[in-house]
Design a protein around this motif. Structure first.
Motif, PDB file in Angstrom:
ATOM      1  N   GLN A 326       9.148  19.875  32.658  1.00 34.58           N
ATOM      2  CA  GLN A 326       7.735  20.252  32.621  1.00 34.58           C
ATOM      3  C   GLN A 326       6.947  19.309  31.719  1.00 34.58           C
ATOM      4  O   GLN A 326       5.818  18.904  32.056  1.00 34.58           O
ATOM      5  CB  GLN A 326       7.598  21.698  32.125  1.00 34.58           C
ATOM      6  CG  GLN A 326       6.159  22.214  32.067  1.00 34.58           C
ATOM      7  CD  GLN A 326       5.526  22.252  33.434  1.00 34.58           C
ATOM      8  OE1 GLN A 326       6.083  22.809  34.366  1.00 34.58           O
ATOM      9  NE2 GLN A 326       4.356  21.645  33.570  1.00 34.58           N
ATOM     10  N   ARG A 327       7.553  18.965  30.587  1.00 34.85           N
ATOM     11  CA  ARG A 327       6.875  18.011  29.698  1.00 34.85           C
ATOM     12  C   ARG A 327       6.718  16.650  30.369  1.00 34.85           C
ATOM     13  O   ARG A 327       5.706  15.957  30.169  1.00 34.85           O
ATOM     14  CB  ARG A 327       7.656  17.883  28.391  1.00 34.85           C
ATOM     15  CG  ARG A 327       7.559  19.106  27.484  1.00 34.85           C
ATOM     16  CD  ARG A 327       8.086  18.791  26.095  1.00 34.85           C
ATOM     17  NE  ARG A 327       9.502  18.470  26.119  1.00 34.85           N
ATOM     18  CZ  ARG A 327      10.468  19.380  25.983  1.00 34.85           C
ATOM     19  NH1 ARG A 327      10.164  20.653  25.815  1.00 34.85           N
ATOM     20  NH2 ARG A 327      11.742  19.018  26.001  1.00 34.85           N
ATOM     21  N   GLU A 331       3.363  14.775  30.930  1.00 32.89           N
ATOM     22  CA  GLU A 331       3.234  13.430  30.378  1.00 32.89           C
ATOM     23  C   GLU A 331       2.845  12.425  31.463  1.00 32.89           C
ATOM     24  O   GLU A 331       2.037  11.520  31.219  1.00 32.89           O
ATOM     25  CB  GLU A 331       4.553  13.015  29.728  1.00 32.89           C
ATOM     26  CG  GLU A 331       4.552  11.607  29.139  1.00 32.89           C
ATOM     27  CD  GLU A 331       3.515  11.407  28.060  1.00 32.89           C
ATOM     28  OE1 GLU A 331       3.046  10.267  27.909  1.00 32.89           O
ATOM     29  OE2 GLU A 331       3.156  12.397  27.383  1.00 32.89           O
ATOM     30  N   LEU A 332       3.396  12.586  32.667  1.00 39.01           N
ATOM     31  CA  LEU A 332       3.022  11.688  33.762  1.00 39.01           C
ATOM     32  C   LEU A 332       1.555  11.873  34.123  1.00 39.01           C
ATOM     33  O   LEU A 332       0.855  10.903  34.439  1.00 39.01           O
ATOM     34  CB  LEU A 332       3.913  11.943  34.977  1.00 39.01           C
ATOM     35  CG  LEU A 332       3.640  11.039  36.190  1.00 39.01           C
ATOM     36  CD1 LEU A 332       3.879   9.580  35.826  1.00 39.01           C
ATOM     37  CD2 LEU A 332       4.502  11.441  37.374  1.00 39.01           C
ATOM     38  N   ARG A 333       1.084  13.126  34.076  1.00 36.72           N
ATOM     39  CA  ARG A 333      -0.338  13.369  34.354  1.00 36.72           C
ATOM     40  C   ARG A 333      -1.207  12.671  33.314  1.00 36.72           C
ATOM     41  O   ARG A 333      -2.221  12.028  33.649  1.00 36.72           O
ATOM     42  CB  ARG A 333      -0.606  14.872  34.373  1.00 36.72           C
ATOM     43  CG  ARG A 333      -2.003  15.243  34.836  1.00 36.72           C
ATOM     44  CD  ARG A 333      -2.204  16.743  34.831  1.00 36.72           C
ATOM     45  NE  ARG A 333      -1.295  17.395  35.773  1.00 36.72           N
ATOM     46  CZ  ARG A 333      -0.285  18.175  35.397  1.00 36.72           C
ATOM     47  NH1 ARG A 333      -0.038  18.397  34.123  1.00 36.72           N
ATOM     48  NH2 ARG A 333       0.495  18.733  36.298  1.00 36.72           N
ATOM     49  N   THR A 337      -3.824   9.316  33.779  1.00 31.83           N
ATOM     50  CA  THR A 337      -5.190   9.213  33.262  1.00 31.83           C
ATOM     51  C   THR A 337      -5.331   8.019  32.328  1.00 31.83           C
ATOM     52  O   THR A 337      -6.334   7.278  32.390  1.00 31.83           O
ATOM     53  CB  THR A 337      -5.560  10.510  32.520  1.00 31.83           C
ATOM     54  OG1 THR A 337      -5.419  11.624  33.411  1.00 31.83           O
ATOM     55  CG2 THR A 337      -6.990  10.457  32.004  1.00 31.83           C
ATOM     56  N   ARG A 338      -4.319   7.795  31.502  1.00 34.55           N
ATOM     57  CA  ARG A 338      -4.404   6.696  30.544  1.00 34.55           C
ATOM     58  C   ARG A 338      -4.442   5.345  31.243  1.00 34.55           C
ATOM     59  O   ARG A 338      -5.257   4.483  30.887  1.00 34.55           O
ATOM     60  CB  ARG A 338      -3.222   6.764  29.560  1.00 34.55           C
ATOM     61  CG  ARG A 338      -3.335   7.851  28.506  1.00 34.55           C
ATOM     62  CD  ARG A 338      -2.365   7.582  27.360  1.00 34.55           C
ATOM     63  NE  ARG A 338      -0.993   7.519  27.823  1.00 34.55           N
ATOM     64  CZ  ARG A 338      -0.169   8.550  27.882  1.00 34.55           C
ATOM     65  NH1 ARG A 338      -0.594   9.739  27.493  1.00 34.55           N
ATOM     66  NH2 ARG A 338       1.070   8.420  28.305  1.00 34.55           N
ATOM     67  N   LEU A 553       3.348   3.341  42.034  1.00 33.58           N
ATOM     68  CA  LEU A 553       4.378   3.598  41.034  1.00 33.58           C
ATOM     69  C   LEU A 553       4.252   5.015  40.484  1.00 33.58           C
ATOM     70  O   LEU A 553       5.260   5.710  40.298  1.00 33.58           O
ATOM     71  CB  LEU A 553       4.256   2.578  39.897  1.00 33.58           C
ATOM     72  CG  LEU A 553       5.259   2.729  38.744  1.00 33.58           C
ATOM     73  CD1 LEU A 553       6.681   2.578  39.256  1.00 33.58           C
ATOM     74  CD2 LEU A 553       4.969   1.713  37.659  1.00 33.58           C
ATOM     75  N   THR A 554       3.029   5.454  40.242  1.00 35.34           N
ATOM     76  CA  THR A 554       2.817   6.820  39.749  1.00 35.34           C
ATOM     77  C   THR A 554       3.301   7.846  40.762  1.00 35.34           C
ATOM     78  O   THR A 554       3.934   8.851  40.406  1.00 35.34           O
ATOM     79  CB  THR A 554       1.326   7.032  39.447  1.00 35.34           C
ATOM     80  OG1 THR A 554       0.904   6.070  38.484  1.00 35.34           O
ATOM     81  CG2 THR A 554       1.091   8.430  38.900  1.00 35.34           C
ATOM     82  N   GLU A 555       2.999   7.607  42.031  1.00 35.64           N
ATOM     83  CA  GLU A 555       3.462   8.540  43.063  1.00 35.64           C
ATOM     84  C   GLU A 555       4.980   8.570  43.144  1.00 35.64           C
ATOM     85  O   GLU A 555       5.583   9.634  43.326  1.00 35.64           O
ATOM     86  CB  GLU A 555       2.865   8.128  44.409  1.00 35.64           C
ATOM     87  CG  GLU A 555       1.351   8.326  44.481  1.00 35.64           C
ATOM     88  CD  GLU A 555       0.773   7.788  45.779  1.00 35.64           C
ATOM     89  OE1 GLU A 555       1.546   7.155  46.543  1.00 35.64           O
ATOM     90  OE2 GLU A 555      -0.427   8.001  46.026  1.00 35.64           O
ATOM     91  N   GLU A 556       5.609   7.413  43.001  1.00 34.53           N
ATOM     92  CA  GLU A 556       7.073   7.366  43.018  1.00 34.53           C
ATOM     93  C   GLU A 556       7.660   8.143  41.837  1.00 34.53           C
ATOM     94  O   GLU A 556       8.597   8.936  41.992  1.00 34.53           O
ATOM     95  CB  GLU A 556       7.533   5.908  42.976  1.00 34.53           C
ATOM     96  CG  GLU A 556       9.055   5.746  42.963  1.00 34.53           C
ATOM     97  CD  GLU A 556       9.473   4.285  42.857  1.00 34.53           C
ATOM     98  OE1 GLU A 556      10.666   4.031  42.646  1.00 34.53           O
ATOM     99  OE2 GLU A 556       8.587   3.411  42.973  1.00 34.53           O
ATOM    100  N   LEU A 557       7.091   7.909  40.645  1.00 36.74           N
ATOM    101  CA  LEU A 557       7.555   8.647  39.466  1.00 36.74           C
ATOM    102  C   LEU A 557       7.296  10.137  39.619  1.00 36.74           C
ATOM    103  O   LEU A 557       8.136  10.973  39.244  1.00 36.74           O
ATOM    104  CB  LEU A 557       6.854   8.119  38.216  1.00 36.74           C
ATOM    105  CG  LEU A 557       7.314   6.765  37.683  1.00 36.74           C
ATOM    106  CD1 LEU A 557       6.395   6.299  36.573  1.00 36.74           C
ATOM    107  CD2 LEU A 557       8.749   6.836  37.186  1.00 36.74           C
TER     108      LEU A 557
END
Length: 616
Positions: A326-327, A331-333, A337-338, A553-557
């Motif tokens: 969950q963290r 963190e990915l969210r 944003t970052r 990359l974000t979608e893959e992660l």
């Protein structure tokens, strides 16, 4: 009355069996058989030379245990009833292959010892086979007190460990019904004796301290009072009984009841008789309560440890992995944003910096142009200047594009830094270089229209300037009586004509210089606009490329983390169900253990106290 504590003891045995503790079950069964035995086994313990053997002799009014003359007790001495006085050395046969804790009886060898050689038997020098098992001396004596079921066990003087680990089974602490710790009146209870009492009272409910040799110490009452204080401060629930074996034996020989009362033994014997009479009730209840406490502690300890381990596992098991997943999702969210904010900020700064850099370079070129054409004539220096200007603009464009490539790479690394915790090689496979056809893409500078100072223009300008000088000086000379056209007026006209030509030439030069500066300014502005447009287009292409790359990359992660989250949640749900079921079972067992403990503790509920009645 025995049925109450027997039911409690049987319940304890069933609890041991349910928990799979064969060792505790064996101990409970042995305690059950011991409590059902009508005999009262009294274990006499203490440090050496405290009067244990003499105490036993005084209780039975017979010199059964050797004392004095440096005689020491090496083997435990069991004094019990017999119709005819006898002495026997009992030694267990060695059984190295027998499992520890089993109930299989060990064969014992019995060797009779003459009554006059009891001291040798107790010292271990007679009747004991070398290499055999544990041994003890058994003495039979025809005494009414012993006939009632009293059994006295005199133990060797040793430290606590040796005493509690006495070799002979009858001398073992857990086989005793009562324990008497002997300490003489010449000193107060030592630390070792208090520690021994603390250890014994945790395992035995019926313990008393016998303070011997009161006849040798005048202030034995003060010693007894201090000993009682020590017992109270140490939390030892043991009564203290001062006695004198010498007075008891002397009173028995003289049949002196007063001296016997002064010896203190009537109170001790009354206590032993009370324990003997109440063994099947009061003593049995206390013993069952104590063994219940011991059994419950040993059975509850692994259950508590399992509960603690489950709580620790909850922090490091599937639940913790679920929380970690969950963290990771959160963190990915935040990472998404970052990196988007980083990309937008970096590209905005890049556009501003690149435009400023190009503007600064073109301004420097324009300043150099102004400085050059403040003195140079475009008619003469234009070709050389045109080549220099073209080269300067190409160099400015190349430097600007090179810096653009560096800044784009820096921006990509800044964005990729947000993914460093995932251990990915997240830099996109791209490279940006300065275009090779940059010179061809630059606008060509057109030669500005420059006015030339022709010969005819010079003649006309000279004639205009000389006419004014000739006329002005000619009129002045006419006032002096000279003709208007004279050498002076002609020279002045020539002078003014030359000056007019020079002034007009300088004005034309300044116009040519201004014209060139204006043309160069327009050309540099065109260059700046076109180059800036190319840089902006390139920057936007890089921004889109980086956005698409890091979005993928974000979608893959995200897909991997969400899958991990689902797996962790499924495992956590399964583990939580199993753990909850096990915790309910453990709590149910703990509740049953508490019920068993409460049932046993109710056996020792307070009753009206019965005063001790001294008996001879």
């Amino acid at each position: 009355m025995a049925g109450i504590w027997l039911d409690a003891l049987d319940e304890i045995a069933r609890t041991c069996r349910e928990h799979g503790r064969a060792d505790l079950l064996l101990a409970v069964r042995q305690k059950r058989a011991q409590l059902l035995d009508p005999k009262l086994r009294v274990l006499v313990i203490g440090e050496p030379n405290q009067g244990k053997s003499q105490l036993v002799n005084a209780i039975v009014n017979a010199p059964v245990c050797p004392v004095g003359d440096g005689r020491t007790t090496v083997l435990p001495t069991v004094v019990q009833h017999a119709e005819v006085a006898s002495a026997t050395v009992v030694q267990a046969a060695s059984a190295p292959g027998r499992a520890v804790g089993t109930s299989v009886p060990v064969p014992a060898e019995r060797t009779p010892v003459p009554l006059d050689q009891i001291a040798a038997g107790v010292a271990g020098t007679l009747g004991r086979r070398p290499g055999g098992g544990p041994a003890y001396v058994e003495i039979g004596l025809p005494r009414a007190l012993l006939g009632a079921g009293l059994v006295l066990v005199d133990t060797p003087g040793a430290d606590e460990v040796a005493v509690l680990g006495a070799a002979a089974p009858p001398a073992a602490l857990h086989h005793a019904d009562a324990v008497l710790l002997v300490s003489d009146s010449t000193r107060e209870l030592s630390v070792a004796e208090l520690n021994m009492l603390l250890h014994v009272t945790r395992q035995h409910p019926n313990v008393a301290v016998v303070q011997t040799k009161t006849d040798l110490v005048p202030d034995w009452r003060a010693v007894a009072e201090r000993n009682r204080q020590h017992l109270a401060e140490a939390g030892v629930p043991a009564a203290l009984i001062p006695v004198s074996a010498a007075l008891r034996l002397r009173a028995a020989a003289a049949d002196d009841h007063g001296l016997n009362a002064e010896s203190g033994f009537p109170l001790l014997i009354a206590r032993l008789q009370r324990d003997l009479t109440g063994k099947a009730d009061v003593l049995a209840r206390a013993s069952v309560a104590m063994i219940a406490r011991t059994v419950v502690e040993q059975l509850a300890a692994p259950l508590r440890a399992e509960l603690e381990s489950q709580e620790a596992e909850e922090q490091s098991g599937p639940i913790s992995r679920l929380h970690a997943a969950q963290r990771e999702v959160d963190e990915l969210r935040r990472c998404s944003t970052r990196w988007q904010n980083t990309l937008a900020d970096e590209m905005a700064d890049l556009l501003s910096d690149i435009e400023y850099d190009l503007r600064d370079r073109t301004r420097q070129i324009l300043r150099m142009v102004d400085e050059a054409f403040d003195t140079a004539d475009p008619l003469v220096a234009w070709d050389t200047f045109q080549e220099w200007l073209q080269q300067s603009l190409v160099e400015a464009a190349e430097a600007n594009h090179e810096w653009l490539a560096q800044r784009c790479d820096f921006a990509a690394r800044r964005v990729a830094g947000n993914f460093a915790r995932y251990g990915y090689d997240v830099l996109p496979p791209w490279s940006m270089t300065v275009p090779e056809d940059l010179l061809d893409r630059l606008p060509e500078i057109e030669r500005p229209t420059i006015d030339r100072f022709t010969v005819s223009q010079k003649a006309i300008t000279g004639m205009k300037g000389s006419y004014g000088g000739l006329l002005m000086f000619g009129l002045v000379m006419t006032l002096a009586g000279m003709p208007m056209i004279n050498p002076v007026s002609i020279g002045a006209g020539a002078l003014f004509g030359g000056k007019s030509i020079r002034d007009e030439s300088r004005q034309l030069l300044r116009r040519r210089q201004a014209t060139v500066k204006t043309a160069v300014q327009r050309h540099v502005d065109d260059f700046f606009v076109r180059t800036t447009k190319e840089c902006r287009d390139t920057t936007r292409q890089v921004q889109r490329m980086l956005r698409d790359h890091f979005t993928a990359l974000t979608e893959e992660l995200q897909e991997a983390i969400i899958q991990s989250f689902r797996t962790a949640k499924q495992a956590a749900d399964t583990d939580a169900a199993v753990r909850d079921q096990r915790q309910r079972e453990i709590r149910l067992k703990m509740t049953r253990l508490a019920a068993v403990y409460e049932q046993a503790q109710q056996l020792t509920a307070p009753r009206p106290a019965r005063p001790l009645e001294p008996r001879a």
